[in-house]
Write a protein that holds these residues in place. Structure first.
Motif, PDB file in Angstrom:
ATOM      1  N   ASP A 169       0.841  -1.357   0.062  1.00 42.18           N
ATOM      2  CA  ASP A 169       0.087   0.085   0.083  1.00 42.18           C
ATOM      3  C   ASP A 169       0.914   1.238  -0.199  1.00 42.18           C
ATOM      4  O   ASP A 169       1.512   1.590   0.954  1.00 42.18           O
ATOM      5  CB  ASP A 169      -0.978  -0.142   1.214  1.00 42.18           C
ATOM      6  N   THR A 227     -10.800   6.870   1.180  1.00 43.32           N
ATOM      7  CA  THR A 227     -10.284   5.730   0.189  1.00 43.32           C
ATOM      8  C   THR A 227     -11.836   5.256  -0.200  1.00 43.32           C
ATOM      9  O   THR A 227     -12.832   5.488   0.181  1.00 43.32           O
ATOM     10  CB  THR A 227      -9.711   4.587   0.806  1.00 43.32           C
ATOM     11  N   TYR A 282      -5.727 -11.035  -8.292  1.00 46.93           N
ATOM     12  CA  TYR A 282      -5.278  -9.738  -7.949  1.00 46.93           C
ATOM     13  C   TYR A 282      -6.621  -8.990  -7.523  1.00 46.93           C
ATOM     14  O   TYR A 282      -7.465  -8.944  -8.182  1.00 46.93           O
ATOM     15  CB  TYR A 282      -4.857  -9.070  -9.346  1.00 46.93           C
ATOM     16  N   ARG A 298      -0.714   4.340  -1.025  1.00 48.25           N
ATOM     17  CA  ARG A 298      -1.599   5.303  -1.108  1.00 48.25           C
ATOM     18  C   ARG A 298      -1.088   6.460  -0.272  1.00 48.25           C
ATOM     19  O   ARG A 298      -0.843   6.306   0.700  1.00 48.25           O
ATOM     20  CB  ARG A 298      -3.002   4.937  -0.951  1.00 48.25           C
ATOM     21  N   SER A 309      -7.219  -5.816  -5.910  1.00 49.96           N
ATOM     22  CA  SER A 309      -7.269  -4.548  -5.570  1.00 49.96           C
ATOM     23  C   SER A 309      -7.427  -3.722  -6.982  1.00 49.96           C
ATOM     24  O   SER A 309      -6.740  -2.626  -7.190  1.00 49.96           O
ATOM     25  CB  SER A 309      -6.096  -3.938  -4.852  1.00 49.96           C
ATOM     26  N   LEU A 310      -8.243  -4.070  -8.037  1.00 41.06           N
ATOM     27  CA  LEU A 310      -8.444  -3.402  -9.405  1.00 41.06           C
ATOM     28  C   LEU A 310      -8.894  -2.095  -9.006  1.00 41.06           C
ATOM     29  O   LEU A 310     -10.214  -1.966  -8.322  1.00 41.06           O
ATOM     30  CB  LEU A 310      -9.287  -4.174 -10.192  1.00 41.06           C
ATOM     31  N   GLY A 311      -8.743  -1.051  -9.778  1.00 40.64           N
ATOM     32  CA  GLY A 311      -9.312   0.239  -9.402  1.00 40.64           C
ATOM     33  C   GLY A 311      -8.788   1.084  -8.253  1.00 40.64           C
ATOM     34  O   GLY A 311      -9.197   2.289  -8.013  1.00 40.64           O
ATOM     35  N   GLN A 312      -8.013   0.627  -7.712  1.00 45.27           N
ATOM     36  CA  GLN A 312      -7.112   1.349  -6.633  1.00 45.27           C
ATOM     37  C   GLN A 312      -5.840   1.586  -6.822  1.00 45.27           C
ATOM     38  O   GLN A 312      -4.931   0.579  -6.512  1.00 45.27           O
ATOM     39  CB  GLN A 312      -7.515   0.951  -5.170  1.00 45.27           C
ATOM     40  N   SER A 313      -5.212   2.618  -7.335  1.00 43.96           N
ATOM     41  CA  SER A 313      -3.882   2.852  -7.868  1.00 43.96           C
ATOM     42  C   SER A 313      -2.995   2.817  -6.548  1.00 43.96           C
ATOM     43  O   SER A 313      -3.665   3.407  -5.358  1.00 43.96           O
ATOM     44  CB  SER A 313      -3.833   4.127  -8.543  1.00 43.96           C
ATOM     45  N   ASP A 314      -1.958   2.401  -6.528  1.00 41.26           N
ATOM     46  CA  ASP A 314      -0.779   2.346  -5.669  1.00 41.26           C
ATOM     47  C   ASP A 314      -1.244   1.374  -4.420  1.00 41.26           C
ATOM     48  O   ASP A 314      -0.731   1.583  -3.127  1.00 41.26           O
ATOM     49  CB  ASP A 314      -0.439   3.726  -4.742  1.00 41.26           C
ATOM     50  N   ASN A 315      -2.159   0.572  -4.621  1.00 39.18           N
ATOM     51  CA  ASN A 315      -2.575  -0.654  -3.613  1.00 39.18           C
ATOM     52  C   ASN A 315      -2.870  -1.945  -4.490  1.00 39.18           C
ATOM     53  O   ASN A 315      -3.500  -2.026  -5.159  1.00 39.18           O
ATOM     54  CB  ASN A 315      -4.005  -0.132  -2.877  1.00 39.18           C
ATOM     55  N   ASP A 316      -1.745  -2.820  -4.148  1.00 39.23           N
ATOM     56  CA  ASP A 316      -1.709  -3.884  -4.513  1.00 39.23           C
ATOM     57  C   ASP A 316      -1.958  -5.120  -3.577  1.00 39.23           C
ATOM     58  O   ASP A 316      -1.198  -5.153  -2.496  1.00 39.23           O
ATOM     59  CB  ASP A 316      -0.283  -4.412  -5.273  1.00 39.23           C
TER      60      ASP A 316
END
Length: 325
Positions: A76, A277, A304, A78, A306-313
């Motif tokens: 993370d 968030t 995967y 974010r 966490s699609l749709g939340q950048s900088d969060n894998d």
């Protein structure tokens, strides 16, 4: 129809294994093996909606034993965060099918989570055990529903800079699932909807340490919080028959909406501010199921989440085993 399914079930479970060429013999043996039932168990794997995830078999059996193992890896970044985490989850369950096709089961679980943030100044470890029960029922030829409740005991070790503390938590989790299956040419479409809710209770504890040679002890009050989400998934699969087995590769996409979140989804940023968030998350998985024998199948997948939340894998790896008897 139920009588025929019961007869197939009995014949299939009596066969110790398939013949070497992958097909049933023309005649039974002294064990009561029914070649027709064995053929049906192989050719029908994955062809109908399972009443529980472990009951993919065509011929329904009385008992089912299953294992579900998952590993998570998270990162993370974010709002300037640099938090990494990992989690391991293992569940063992068993259930029994009754005459009206209702399935009742019990399960035990173990989990372990670990996370690091703020350049190692924030560290959290959690491990614990759970026990639960579930019930499942076919709704029609294409839909099935199941509900579960799990109570978990968790032990937590927390470190903030030079302060350390340990405390216990309890969690009650409820889940309601509806799963369907439809044929579209050579492909199977499996929609699934999940409603889940969890309640956490954390004991009071002390964060203690030494700051500039001065002992410090901070009291952290007892607290509780809730999580609630609804998720929709769509799996697309296709069956492939080999000489000895059936293999079902699949792909899955989904969307998750968290309607209850701690602090309304706020997270602590790198400059110690609270940032909001999104309550939406997408997911994608690829995997495969394979029939090992008439009474056992294995499933493996990678996802995967966490699609749709950048900088969060968030990555998930799963292994599932099922044994019918």
């Amino acid at each position: 129809m139920l009588a025929r399914r019961a007869a197939l079930a009995q014949g299939a479970v009596n066969c110790p294994e398939w013949a070497r060429d992958g097909r049933a013999n023309d005649a039974g043996d002294d064990t009561g093996c029914d070649p027709y039932a064995a053929e049906q168990a192989q050719s029908g794997f994955g062809q109908s909606v399972p009443v529980t995830p472990g009951r993919e078999f065509t011929a329904p059996t009385r008992w089912n034993l299953w294992f579900d193992g998952r590993a998570l890896d998270t990162s993370d970044e974010r709002h300037g965060l640099d938090t990494d985490g990992s989690g391991s989850y293992f569940t063992l369950g068993a259930d029994r099918r009754y005459g009206n096709d209702v399935v009742v089961g019990a399960m035990v679980s173990y989990e372990r989570n670990e996370s690091d943030g703020f350049d190692g100044n924030l560290h959290q470890e959690t491990d614990g055990y759970g026990i639960g029960a579930y019930v499942a029922q076919p709704l029609s030829q294409r839909w099935a529903m199941d509900a579960s409740v799990v109570y978990s005991w968790l032990s937590n070790d927390s470190r903030i800079a030079v302060l350390d503390g340990s405390y216990d938590s309890s969690r009650v989790s409820l889940a309601l699932n509806a799963t369907g299956q439809y044929q579209s040419g050579e492909f199977m479409l499996r929609p699934k909807f999940t409603l889940s809710y969890s309640h956490y209770d954390n004991d009071a504890y002390q964060l203690a340490g030494v700051v500039f040679d001065t002992p410090v002890a901070l009291e952290v009050a007892r607290d509780s919080f809730d999580n609630g989400s609804i998720e929709g998934l769509l799996e697309v699969s296709r069956n492939f028959h080999t000489a000895r087995s059936v293999v079902i590769p699949y792909g899955e996409i989904g969307a998750n909406y968290a309607f209850i979140r701690p602090q309304d989804g706020g997270i602590l940023t790198s400059d110690l501010r609270l940032a909001s968030t999104s309550a939406w998350l997408g997911s994608a998985r690829v995997g495969a199921r394979a029939l090992v024998s008439q009474a056992m199948f294995v499933e493996a997948s990678a996802g995967y989440l966490s699609l749709g939340q950048s900088d969060n894998d968030v990555w998930e790896f799963r292994l599932f085993l099922s044994w019918a008897f």
